[in-house]
Write an enzyme that holds these catalytic residues in place. Structure first.
Site, PDB file in Angstrom:
ATOM      1  N   THR A 132       0.816  -1.206   0.000  1.00  0.00           N
ATOM      2  CA  THR A 132       0.000   0.000   0.000  1.00  0.00           C
ATOM      3  C   THR A 132       0.854   1.261   0.000  1.00  0.00           C
ATOM      4  OG1 THR A 132      -1.461   1.300   1.449  1.00  0.00           O
ATOM      5  CG2 THR A 132      -0.117  -0.331   2.524  1.00  0.00           C
ATOM      6  N   ASP A 133       0.281   2.356  -0.492  1.00  0.00           N
ATOM      7  CA  ASP A 133       0.991   3.651  -0.430  1.00  0.00           C
ATOM      8  C   ASP A 133       1.037   4.183   1.014  1.00  0.00           C
ATOM      9  OD1 ASP A 133      -1.703   4.325  -0.134  1.00  0.00           O
ATOM     10  OD2 ASP A 133      -1.652   5.988  -1.566  1.00  0.00           O
ATOM     11  N   GLU A 134       0.241   3.570   1.918  1.00  0.00           N
ATOM     12  CA  GLU A 134       0.171   4.113   3.289  1.00  0.00           C
ATOM     13  C   GLU A 134       1.490   3.941   4.034  1.00  0.00           C
ATOM     14  OE1 GLU A 134      -3.549   3.336   5.302  1.00  0.00           O
ATOM     15  OE2 GLU A 134      -4.612   3.170   3.406  1.00  0.00           O
ATOM     16  N   TYR A 157      -1.881  -0.482  10.940  1.00  0.00           N
ATOM     17  CA  TYR A 157      -1.995  -1.141   9.622  1.00  0.00           C
ATOM     18  C   TYR A 157      -0.792  -0.808   8.749  1.00  0.00           C
ATOM     19  CZ  TYR A 157      -3.292  -1.646   4.690  1.00  0.00           C
ATOM     20  OH  TYR A 157      -3.274  -1.950   3.340  1.00  0.00           O
ATOM     21  N   LYS A 161       2.273  -3.201   7.310  1.00  0.00           N
ATOM     22  CA  LYS A 161       2.570  -3.384   5.875  1.00  0.00           C
ATOM     23  C   LYS A 161       4.005  -2.927   5.574  1.00  0.00           C
ATOM     24  CE  LYS A 161       0.253  -4.603   2.931  1.00  0.00           C
ATOM     25  NZ  LYS A 161      -0.078  -5.958   2.382  1.00  0.00           N
TER      26      LYS A 161
HETATM   27  P1  NAD Z   1      -9.409  -7.486   2.067  1.00  0.00           P
HETATM   28  O1  NAD Z   1      -9.447  -7.220   3.531  1.00  0.00           O
HETATM   29  O2  NAD Z   1     -10.623  -7.276   1.238  1.00  0.00           O
HETATM   30  O3  NAD Z   1      -8.969  -9.014   1.812  1.00  0.00           O
HETATM   31  C1  NAD Z   1      -7.955  -9.632   2.535  1.00  0.00           C
HETATM   32  C2  NAD Z   1      -8.073 -11.135   2.319  1.00  0.00           C
HETATM   33  O4  NAD Z   1      -7.028 -11.780   3.070  1.00  0.00           O
HETATM   34  C3  NAD Z   1      -9.396 -11.725   2.830  1.00  0.00           C
HETATM   35  O5  NAD Z   1      -9.932 -12.592   1.862  1.00  0.00           O
HETATM   36  C4  NAD Z   1      -9.006 -12.460   4.092  1.00  0.00           C
HETATM   37  O6  NAD Z   1      -9.826 -13.592   4.370  1.00  0.00           O
HETATM   38  C5  NAD Z   1      -7.577 -12.890   3.771  1.00  0.00           C
HETATM   39  N1  NAD Z   1      -6.776 -13.105   4.990  1.00  0.00           N
HETATM   40  C6  NAD Z   1      -6.680 -12.274   6.076  1.00  0.00           C
HETATM   41  N2  NAD Z   1      -5.886 -12.825   7.010  1.00  0.00           N
HETATM   42  C7  NAD Z   1      -5.443 -13.994   6.495  1.00  0.00           C
HETATM   43  C8  NAD Z   1      -4.590 -15.019   6.982  1.00  0.00           C
HETATM   44  N3  NAD Z   1      -4.028 -14.927   8.204  1.00  0.00           N
HETATM   45  N4  NAD Z   1      -4.339 -16.086   6.197  1.00  0.00           N
HETATM   46  C9  NAD Z   1      -4.899 -16.200   4.968  1.00  0.00           C
HETATM   47  N5  NAD Z   1      -5.745 -15.286   4.467  1.00  0.00           N
HETATM   48  C10 NAD Z   1      -6.012 -14.190   5.220  1.00  0.00           C
HETATM   49  O7  NAD Z   1      -8.178  -6.658   1.529  1.00  0.00           O
HETATM   50  P2  NAD Z   1      -7.957  -5.947   0.126  1.00  0.00           P
HETATM   51  O8  NAD Z   1      -8.490  -4.584   0.191  1.00  0.00           O
HETATM   52  O9  NAD Z   1      -8.394  -6.864  -0.948  1.00  0.00           O
HETATM   53  O10 NAD Z   1      -6.365  -5.839   0.129  1.00  0.00           O
HETATM   54  C11 NAD Z   1      -5.567  -6.884  -0.412  1.00  0.00           C
HETATM   55  C12 NAD Z   1      -4.108  -6.482  -0.301  1.00  0.00           C
HETATM   56  O11 NAD Z   1      -3.888  -5.277  -1.010  1.00  0.00           O
HETATM   57  C13 NAD Z   1      -3.647  -6.232   1.137  1.00  0.00           C
HETATM   58  O12 NAD Z   1      -2.353  -6.744   1.284  1.00  0.00           O
HETATM   59  C14 NAD Z   1      -3.670  -4.716   1.264  1.00  0.00           C
HETATM   60  O13 NAD Z   1      -2.713  -4.291   2.199  1.00  0.00           O
HETATM   61  C15 NAD Z   1      -3.311  -4.307  -0.146  1.00  0.00           C
HETATM   62  N6  NAD Z   1      -3.830  -2.990  -0.574  1.00  0.00           N
HETATM   63  C16 NAD Z   1      -5.149  -2.672  -0.426  1.00  0.00           C
HETATM   64  C17 NAD Z   1      -5.619  -1.434  -0.885  1.00  0.00           C
HETATM   65  C18 NAD Z   1      -7.087  -1.055  -0.797  1.00  0.00           C
HETATM   66  O14 NAD Z   1      -7.435   0.076  -1.133  1.00  0.00           O
HETATM   67  N7  NAD Z   1      -7.976  -1.939  -0.401  1.00  0.00           N
HETATM   68  C19 NAD Z   1      -4.728  -0.539  -1.480  1.00  0.00           C
HETATM   69  C20 NAD Z   1      -3.388  -0.903  -1.614  1.00  0.00           C
HETATM   70  C21 NAD Z   1      -2.956  -2.144  -1.163  1.00  0.00           C
HETATM   71  P1  TYD Z   2     -10.817   4.034   4.264  1.00  0.00           P
HETATM   72  O1  TYD Z   2     -11.752   3.600   3.186  1.00  0.00           O
HETATM   73  O2  TYD Z   2     -10.904   3.383   5.591  1.00  0.00           O
HETATM   74  O3  TYD Z   2      -9.346   3.866   3.647  1.00  0.00           O
HETATM   75  P2  TYD Z   2      -7.917   4.358   4.259  1.00  0.00           P
HETATM   76  O4  TYD Z   2      -8.088   4.806   5.640  1.00  0.00           O
HETATM   77  O5  TYD Z   2      -7.101   3.119   4.172  1.00  0.00           O
HETATM   78  O6  TYD Z   2      -7.463   5.439   3.341  1.00  0.00           O
HETATM   79  O7  TYD Z   2     -10.970   5.594   4.472  1.00  0.00           O
HETATM   80  C1  TYD Z   2     -10.830   6.502   3.409  1.00  0.00           C
HETATM   81  C2  TYD Z   2     -10.953   7.902   3.989  1.00  0.00           C
HETATM   82  O8  TYD Z   2     -12.302   8.096   4.476  1.00  0.00           O
HETATM   83  C3  TYD Z   2     -10.044   8.150   5.172  1.00  0.00           C
HETATM   84  O9  TYD Z   2      -9.571   9.496   5.129  1.00  0.00           O
HETATM   85  C4  TYD Z   2     -10.946   7.963   6.379  1.00  0.00           C
HETATM   86  C5  TYD Z   2     -12.300   8.421   5.876  1.00  0.00           C
HETATM   87  N1  TYD Z   2     -13.468   7.729   6.471  1.00  0.00           N
HETATM   88  C6  TYD Z   2     -14.511   8.473   7.036  1.00  0.00           C
HETATM   89  O10 TYD Z   2     -14.489   9.716   7.053  1.00  0.00           O
HETATM   90  N2  TYD Z   2     -15.574   7.799   7.576  1.00  0.00           N
HETATM   91  C7  TYD Z   2     -15.631   6.427   7.580  1.00  0.00           C
HETATM   92  O11 TYD Z   2     -16.618   5.853   8.116  1.00  0.00           O
HETATM   93  C8  TYD Z   2     -14.563   5.689   7.001  1.00  0.00           C
HETATM   94  C9  TYD Z   2     -14.586   4.180   6.993  1.00  0.00           C
HETATM   95  C10 TYD Z   2     -13.498   6.381   6.439  1.00  0.00           C
END
Ligand code: NAD
Ligand code: TYD
Length: 351
Positions: A132-134, A157, A161
């Site tokens: 992630t970019d975070e 989080y 990561k």
């Molecule tokens: P998500 O929470 O939707 O999915 C995570 C998956 O991992 C789930 O299916 C869960 O069951 C599985 N999982 C969790 N713990 C586990 C374990 N101990 N063993 C096996 N499986 C396990 O997450 P996502 O949004 O699809 O993110 C996927 C990846 O991409 C993550 O690594 C996240 O850090 C990264 N990412 C997400 C975003 C975003 O915007 N969602 C952006 C950049 C990077």
């Molecule tokens: P989120 O979807 O949780 O992603 P991330 O924190 O990983 O960027 O949140 C996106 C933005 O929205 C973040 O600035 C937090 C804000 N947010 C709210 O204001 N209310 C909410 O209920 C949630 C879940 C997020």
């Protein structure tokens, strides 16, 4: 295309399910093994369209279980790993950091150790770590995250990561493990568990529930269509330069409150409600602890070196996303029953 055995971890989650679908459909001679613990965020209903494909197999398991992971690598002799399994929600990491430390750090270390132990000829292997970019921390009003930006994670989080990214790079430098890492901005699209901003707010508007905006709603995120993220992973996987890092982003920055107002407007239209109805649900609540102000990704390396760029304009993507949640009521009802209700009632009580 040569045949390959590929382990995808977290393939039942939001991004993982889009990636699994893309690879299973596009590469019939790859065997895709989807390993997922099926936590609250993992859902096999995300993959019903490909569950019977001959090149797809699902295995339920936990990446924190080192023995199980080691045996899995011995049995399947994977050529590549695309590692997405993670605890992924910042608010949950503030409430329960240990789940993040176990899955995101220890789980990643277990996968690295299993790859290191079972991969003898490293020349044709790849460990692709999805991040992630975070990890880069929080931006002010200027600048963008580049691949060379120093790590400065600020939530449990993002710290977990960042830690996993460091381990992946350490195994490359120390043991020569063939790795690549991508760091992506916020994704949006179908099949995202409704705890993240966009699906949560769609769900709440549909049910006439309040929309909890953290702080003043001025934080900025850079949103990318999830299928464009999956396509970027595909491009990086197939044109890999071992040891590299790529930033992936949408060049699509939105202040939260402006984005929320767009969602409200589209929802009013889709639900045939009077203009302004959904905006009335906006409720400003206590800010998230340590809330990162702004994320913005410079994805020019990926664009210039590998030719990837986002395919979808945000206006089109958000409308498609809203349509998907409104047309998939059963999916939404299933994931928002039971434990979900308890979690959200607790969150609302705290405010
Ligand atoms: P998500 O929470 O939707 O999915 C995570 C998956 O991992 C789930 O299916 C869960 O069951 C599985 N999982 C969790 N713990 C586990 C374990 N101990 N063993 C096996 N499986 C396990 O997450 P996502 O949004 O699809 O993110 C996927 C990846 O991409 C993550 O690594 C996240 O850090 C990264 N990412 C997400 C975003 C975003 O915007 N969602 C952006 C950049 C990077
Ligand atoms: P989120 O979807 O949780 O992603 P991330 O924190 O990983 O960027 O949140 C996106 C933005 O929205 C973040 O600035 C937090 C804000 N947010 C709210 O204001 N209310 C909410 O209920 C949630 C879940 C997020």
């Amino acid at each position: 295309m040569n045949s390959k055995s590929i382990l995808v971890t977290g393939g039942a989650g939001f991004i993982g399910s889009h990636l699994v679908r893309l690879f299973v459909n596009k590469y019939p001679n790859y065997n895709i093994v989807n390993l997922d613990k099926l936590t609250y965020a993992g859902n096999l209903a995300n993959l019903t369209d490909i569950e019977n494909a001959p090149n797809y197999e699902f295995i339920k398991g936990d990446i924190v279980d080192a023995d199980f992971i080691h045996q899995l690598f011995q049995k399947y002799q994977f050529d590549a790993v695309i590692h997405l399994a993670a605890e992924s929600h910042v608010d949950r990491s503030i409430a329960s950091p240990m789940d993040f430390i176990m899955t995101n750090i220890v789980g990643t270390a277990n996968l690295l150790n299993a790859a290191k132990a079972t991969w003898t000829d490293l020349s044709s292997k790849l460990f692709y770590h999805v991040s992630t970019d975070e990890v880069y921390g929080s931006l002010g009003s200027e600048g963008m995250f580049e691949e060379t930006t120093s790590y400065d994670p600020r939530s449990p989080y993002s710290a977990s990561k960042a830690s996993s990214d460091h381990l992946v790079r350490a195994y490359f430098h120390t043991y020569g493990l063939p790795i690549v890492i991508s760091n992506c901005s916020n994704n949006y699209g179908s099949h995202q568990f409704p705890e993240k901003l966009i699906p949560l707010f769609i769900h709440n508007i549909k049910n006439n529930k309040s929309l909890p905006v953290y702080g003043k709603g001025e934080n900025i995120r850079d949103w990318l269509w999830v299928e464009d993220h999956a396509r970027a992973i595909d491009v990086i996987f197939h044109q890999v330069k071992i040891g590299e890092t790529y930033n992936i982003g949408g060049h699509n920055e939105w202040k939260n409150i402006d984005l929320i107002k767009v969602i409200c407007k589209v929802m009013d239209k889709k639900l045939n409600r009077e203009a302004g109805t959904s905006e009335k649900l906006i409720t400003y609540v206590k800010d998230r602890a340590g809330h990162d102000m702004r994320y913005a990704i410079d994805a020019s390396k990926l664009q210039n070196e590998l030719g990837w760029k986002p395919s979808l304009q945000f206006e089109e993507g958000i409308e498609k996303t809203i349509d998907w949640y409104l047309n998939n009521e059963e999916w939404l009802n299933n994931v928002t029953s039971g434990a979900y209700q308890n979690y959200y009632e607790q969150q609302y009580e705290k405010r």
